[in-house]
Design a protein around this motif. Structure first.
Motif, PDB file in Angstrom:
ATOM      1  N   ILE A 162       8.247   8.962  -8.622  1.00  0.00           N
ATOM      2  CA  ILE A 162       9.264   9.171  -7.573  1.00  0.00           C
ATOM      3  C   ILE A 162       9.590   7.843  -6.888  1.00  0.00           C
ATOM      4  N   TYR A 163       8.559   7.064  -6.543  1.00  0.00           N
ATOM      5  CA  TYR A 163       8.822   5.748  -5.922  1.00  0.00           C
ATOM      6  C   TYR A 163       9.685   4.888  -6.849  1.00  0.00           C
ATOM      7  N   MET A 164       9.314   4.849  -8.122  1.00  0.00           N
ATOM      8  CA  MET A 164      10.053   3.997  -9.066  1.00  0.00           C
ATOM      9  C   MET A 164      11.517   4.412  -9.109  1.00  0.00           C
TER      10      MET A 164
ATOM     11  N   GLU B 136       6.858   3.641   3.255  1.00  0.00           N
ATOM     12  CA  GLU B 136       6.916   4.970   3.873  1.00  0.00           C
ATOM     13  C   GLU B 136       6.524   6.016   2.828  1.00  0.00           C
ATOM     14  N   PRO B 137       5.892   7.105   3.265  1.00  0.00           N
ATOM     15  CA  PRO B 137       5.514   8.139   2.308  1.00  0.00           C
ATOM     16  C   PRO B 137       6.732   8.841   1.715  1.00  0.00           C
ATOM     17  N   ILE B 138       6.558   9.388   0.537  1.00  0.00           N
ATOM     18  CA  ILE B 138       7.593  10.226  -0.069  1.00  0.00           C
ATOM     19  C   ILE B 138       7.556  11.558   0.658  1.00  0.00           C
ATOM     20  N   LYS B 139       8.730  12.014   1.087  1.00  0.00           N
ATOM     21  CA  LYS B 139       8.782  13.309   1.768  1.00  0.00           C
ATOM     22  C   LYS B 139       9.510  14.300   0.876  1.00  0.00           C
TER      23      LYS B 139
ATOM     24  N   ALA C  64       0.009  -0.659  -4.802  1.00  0.00           N
ATOM     25  CA  ALA C  64      -1.314  -0.063  -5.021  1.00  0.00           C
ATOM     26  C   ALA C  64      -1.254   1.441  -4.746  1.00  0.00           C
ATOM     27  N   PHE C  65      -1.834   2.199  -5.649  1.00  0.00           N
ATOM     28  CA  PHE C  65      -1.885   3.657  -5.533  1.00  0.00           C
ATOM     29  C   PHE C  65      -3.336   4.112  -5.534  1.00  0.00           C
ATOM     30  N   GLY C  66      -3.618   5.168  -4.785  1.00  0.00           N
ATOM     31  CA  GLY C  66      -4.988   5.644  -4.656  1.00  0.00           C
ATOM     32  C   GLY C  66      -5.326   6.749  -5.641  1.00  0.00           C
ATOM     33  N   THR C  67      -6.626   6.964  -5.810  1.00  0.00           N
ATOM     34  CA  THR C  67      -7.139   8.144  -6.522  1.00  0.00           C
ATOM     35  C   THR C  67      -8.023   8.874  -5.506  1.00  0.00           C
ATOM     36  N   ALA C  68      -8.724   9.907  -5.943  1.00  0.00           N
ATOM     37  CA  ALA C  68      -9.552  10.737  -5.039  1.00  0.00           C
ATOM     38  C   ALA C  68      -8.711  11.173  -3.829  1.00  0.00           C
ATOM     39  N   TRP C  69      -9.147  10.856  -2.587  1.00  0.00           N
ATOM     40  CA  TRP C  69      -8.369  11.253  -1.404  1.00  0.00           C
ATOM     41  C   TRP C  69      -7.518  10.091  -0.872  1.00  0.00           C
ATOM     42  N   GLY C  70      -7.374   9.070  -1.672  1.00  0.00           N
ATOM     43  CA  GLY C  70      -6.447   7.988  -1.321  1.00  0.00           C
ATOM     44  C   GLY C  70      -7.116   6.659  -1.019  1.00  0.00           C
ATOM     45  N   LEU C  71      -6.294   5.642  -0.799  1.00  0.00           N
ATOM     46  CA  LEU C  71      -6.773   4.287  -0.519  1.00  0.00           C
ATOM     47  C   LEU C  71      -7.512   4.268   0.815  1.00  0.00           C
TER      48      LEU C  71
ATOM     49  N   GLY D 272       0.834  -1.200   0.000  1.00  0.00           N
ATOM     50  CA  GLY D 272       0.000   0.000   0.000  1.00  0.00           C
ATOM     51  C   GLY D 272       0.870   1.252   0.000  1.00  0.00           C
ATOM     52  N   THR D 273       0.342   2.343  -0.536  1.00  0.00           N
ATOM     53  CA  THR D 273       1.063   3.622  -0.520  1.00  0.00           C
ATOM     54  C   THR D 273       0.115   4.718  -0.040  1.00  0.00           C
ATOM     55  N   SER D 274       0.689   5.709   0.616  1.00  0.00           N
ATOM     56  CA  SER D 274      -0.111   6.830   1.119  1.00  0.00           C
ATOM     57  C   SER D 274       0.818   7.993   1.429  1.00  0.00           C
ATOM     58  N   ALA D 275       0.268   9.197   1.355  1.00  0.00           N
ATOM     59  CA  ALA D 275       1.045  10.371   1.766  1.00  0.00           C
ATOM     60  C   ALA D 275       1.135  10.418   3.296  1.00  0.00           C
TER      61      ALA D 275
ATOM     62  N   PHE E  79       4.362  19.672   3.512  1.00  0.00           N
ATOM     63  CA  PHE E  79       3.411  19.309   2.451  1.00  0.00           C
ATOM     64  C   PHE E  79       3.975  18.156   1.615  1.00  0.00           C
ATOM     65  N   ASN E  80       3.188  17.076   1.451  1.00  0.00           N
ATOM     66  CA  ASN E  80       3.670  15.976   0.594  1.00  0.00           C
ATOM     67  C   ASN E  80       2.537  15.329  -0.202  1.00  0.00           C
ATOM     68  N   HIS E  81       1.487  16.086  -0.479  1.00  0.00           N
ATOM     69  CA  HIS E  81       0.330  15.522  -1.195  1.00  0.00           C
ATOM     70  C   HIS E  81       0.558  15.596  -2.704  1.00  0.00           C
ATOM     71  N   LEU E  82       1.189  14.572  -3.213  1.00  0.00           N
ATOM     72  CA  LEU E  82       1.553  14.528  -4.629  1.00  0.00           C
ATOM     73  C   LEU E  82       0.392  14.024  -5.473  1.00  0.00           C
ATOM     74  N   SER E  83       0.427  14.345  -6.757  1.00  0.00           N
ATOM     75  CA  SER E  83      -0.502  13.664  -7.665  1.00  0.00           C
ATOM     76  C   SER E  83      -0.054  12.212  -7.719  1.00  0.00           C
ATOM     77  N   VAL E  84      -0.974  11.350  -8.043  1.00  0.00           N
ATOM     78  CA  VAL E  84      -0.623   9.929  -8.074  1.00  0.00           C
ATOM     79  C   VAL E  84       0.438   9.665  -9.148  1.00  0.00           C
ATOM     80  N   ARG E  85       0.382  10.412 -10.220  1.00  0.00           N
ATOM     81  CA  ARG E  85       1.368  10.244 -11.299  1.00  0.00           C
ATOM     82  C   ARG E  85       2.771  10.542 -10.793  1.00  0.00           C
ATOM     83  N   SER E  86       2.892  11.644 -10.048  1.00  0.00           N
ATOM     84  CA  SER E  86       4.210  11.999  -9.506  1.00  0.00           C
ATOM     85  C   SER E  86       4.663  10.963  -8.492  1.00  0.00           C
ATOM     86  N   ALA E  87       3.740  10.534  -7.633  1.00  0.00           N
ATOM     87  CA  ALA E  87       4.109   9.571  -6.582  1.00  0.00           C
ATOM     88  C   ALA E  87       4.666   8.294  -7.212  1.00  0.00           C
ATOM     89  N   VAL E  88       4.019   7.806  -8.262  1.00  0.00           N
ATOM     90  CA  VAL E  88       4.505   6.578  -8.917  1.00  0.00           C
ATOM     91  C   VAL E  88       5.925   6.800  -9.427  1.00  0.00           C
TER      92      VAL E  88
HETATM   93  N1  SAM Z   1      -6.649  13.453  -7.357  1.00  0.00           N
HETATM   94  C1  SAM Z   1      -5.307  13.175  -7.027  1.00  0.00           C
HETATM   95  C2  SAM Z   1      -4.330  13.291  -8.170  1.00  0.00           C
HETATM   96  O1  SAM Z   1      -4.302  14.310  -8.810  1.00  0.00           O
HETATM   97  O2  SAM Z   1      -3.522  12.402  -8.416  1.00  0.00           O
HETATM   98  C3  SAM Z   1      -5.230  11.836  -6.404  1.00  0.00           C
HETATM   99  C4  SAM Z   1      -4.615  11.979  -5.084  1.00  0.00           C
HETATM  100  S1  SAM Z   1      -4.367  10.381  -4.398  1.00  0.00           S
HETATM  101  C5  SAM Z   1      -4.613  10.705  -2.708  1.00  0.00           C
HETATM  102  C6  SAM Z   1      -2.679  10.238  -4.622  1.00  0.00           C
HETATM  103  C7  SAM Z   1      -2.107   8.849  -4.408  1.00  0.00           C
HETATM  104  O3  SAM Z   1      -0.734   8.971  -4.735  1.00  0.00           O
HETATM  105  C8  SAM Z   1      -2.156   8.334  -2.973  1.00  0.00           C
HETATM  106  O4  SAM Z   1      -3.266   7.509  -2.724  1.00  0.00           O
HETATM  107  C9  SAM Z   1      -0.856   7.548  -2.890  1.00  0.00           C
HETATM  108  O5  SAM Z   1      -1.014   6.297  -3.512  1.00  0.00           O
HETATM  109  C10 SAM Z   1       0.057   8.391  -3.733  1.00  0.00           C
HETATM  110  N2  SAM Z   1       0.732   9.483  -3.016  1.00  0.00           N
HETATM  111  C11 SAM Z   1       0.511  10.819  -3.096  1.00  0.00           C
HETATM  112  N3  SAM Z   1       1.404  11.493  -2.337  1.00  0.00           N
HETATM  113  C12 SAM Z   1       2.206  10.561  -1.783  1.00  0.00           C
HETATM  114  C13 SAM Z   1       3.336  10.606  -0.901  1.00  0.00           C
HETATM  115  N4  SAM Z   1       3.823  11.759  -0.459  1.00  0.00           N
HETATM  116  N5  SAM Z   1       3.899   9.449  -0.525  1.00  0.00           N
HETATM  117  C14 SAM Z   1       3.425   8.272  -0.972  1.00  0.00           C
HETATM  118  N6  SAM Z   1       2.385   8.152  -1.807  1.00  0.00           N
HETATM  119  C15 SAM Z   1       1.776   9.281  -2.214  1.00  0.00           C
END
Ligand code: SAM
Length: 189
Positions: free
Chosen positions: A182-184, A163-166, A143-150, A115-118, A171-180
């Motif tokens: 960066i993790y990779m 662990e989340p990407i810092k 697994a990556f989430g959409t909307a407000w996450g998994l 699982g992944t999460s911010a 602030f670490n709320h990345l778009s899911v595209r960026s999160a993928v």
């Molecule tokens: N609507 C948003 C978008 O534009 O992508 C979707 C946000 S959704 C919460 C983003 C997903 O990306 C999370 O569920 C998680 O899988 C991953 N993600 C975002 N920020 C992250 C972080 N700092 N560390 C790890 N995963 C992160």
């Protein structure tokens, strides 16, 4: 062959249900076409085996198939062969359980779900530790989430949480595209 021994056994899943809305309620979200393109390109770049788009909604599955087919079988693929290669990695699934069955059928070793999460979870695994423990015979799915996450339930059912990407601040709320991407990059380098 692209990728390392490990990324050749790595799969990505973009979950549209169950995810949560801003009030933490479990919902199903709509497909974002840019996610499909950009995550497919990251998957191809890092040698990922398959990228699953997970949605239980038939209209969303139809939309996903339409996009994939346009770029793999249609005129899009002739005009842009790089995108064709990337989109050939994409598979549509109704549920995450179906994804796990599909991957499980290809391997002897048990699939590890990640699982992944911010958000920080007490039991999360660092990327360094994850890299040390990787086994080239074992399949993995991130697994990556959409909307407000998994949803919390989804995260609880995963074998591991990364662990989340810092970044540089709180602030670490990345778009899911960026999160993928960066993790990779962090996993592969
Ligand atoms: N609507 C948003 C978008 O534009 O992508 C979707 C946000 S959704 C919460 C983003 C997903 O990306 C999370 O569920 C998680 O899988 C991953 N993600 C975002 N920020 C992250 C972080 N700092 N560390 C790890 N995963 C992160």
């Amino acid at each position: 062959l692209l990728g390392t021994d490990f990324t050749n056994n790595l799969h990505l899943a973009l979950i549209h249900s169950p995810v949560v809305n801003k009030n933490g309620k479990a919902i199903g979200s709509a497909l974002t076409t840019i996610d499909l393109h950009d995550i497919a390109r990251a998957a191809m770049t890092f040698g990922v085996k398959k990228f699953y788009v997970v949605t239980p909604f038939e209209d969303q599955q139809t939309l996903a198939h339409k996009i994939i087919e346009h770029w793999t079988d249609g005129i899009g693929g002739e005009v842009n062969p790089d995108r064709k290669d990337a989109l050939e990695l994409v598979k549509v699934a109704s549920t995450f359980e179906d994804v796990c069955i599909d991957i499980g059928n290809e391997y002897t070793n048990k699939l590890i779900t990640i699982g992944t999460s911010a958000k920080e979870y007490g039991n999360s695994t660092s990327i360094e530790k994850f890299k040390e423990e990787l086994d080239k015979e074992t399949p993995y799915v991130m697994a990556f989430g959409t909307a407000w996450g998994l949803s919390e339930g989804f995260i609880d059912n995963c074998d591991m949480i990364l662990e989340p990407i810092k970044g540089n601040g709180d602030f670490n709320h990345l778009s899911v595209r960026s999160a993928v991407s960066i993790y990779m990059d962090r996993i592969c380098n």
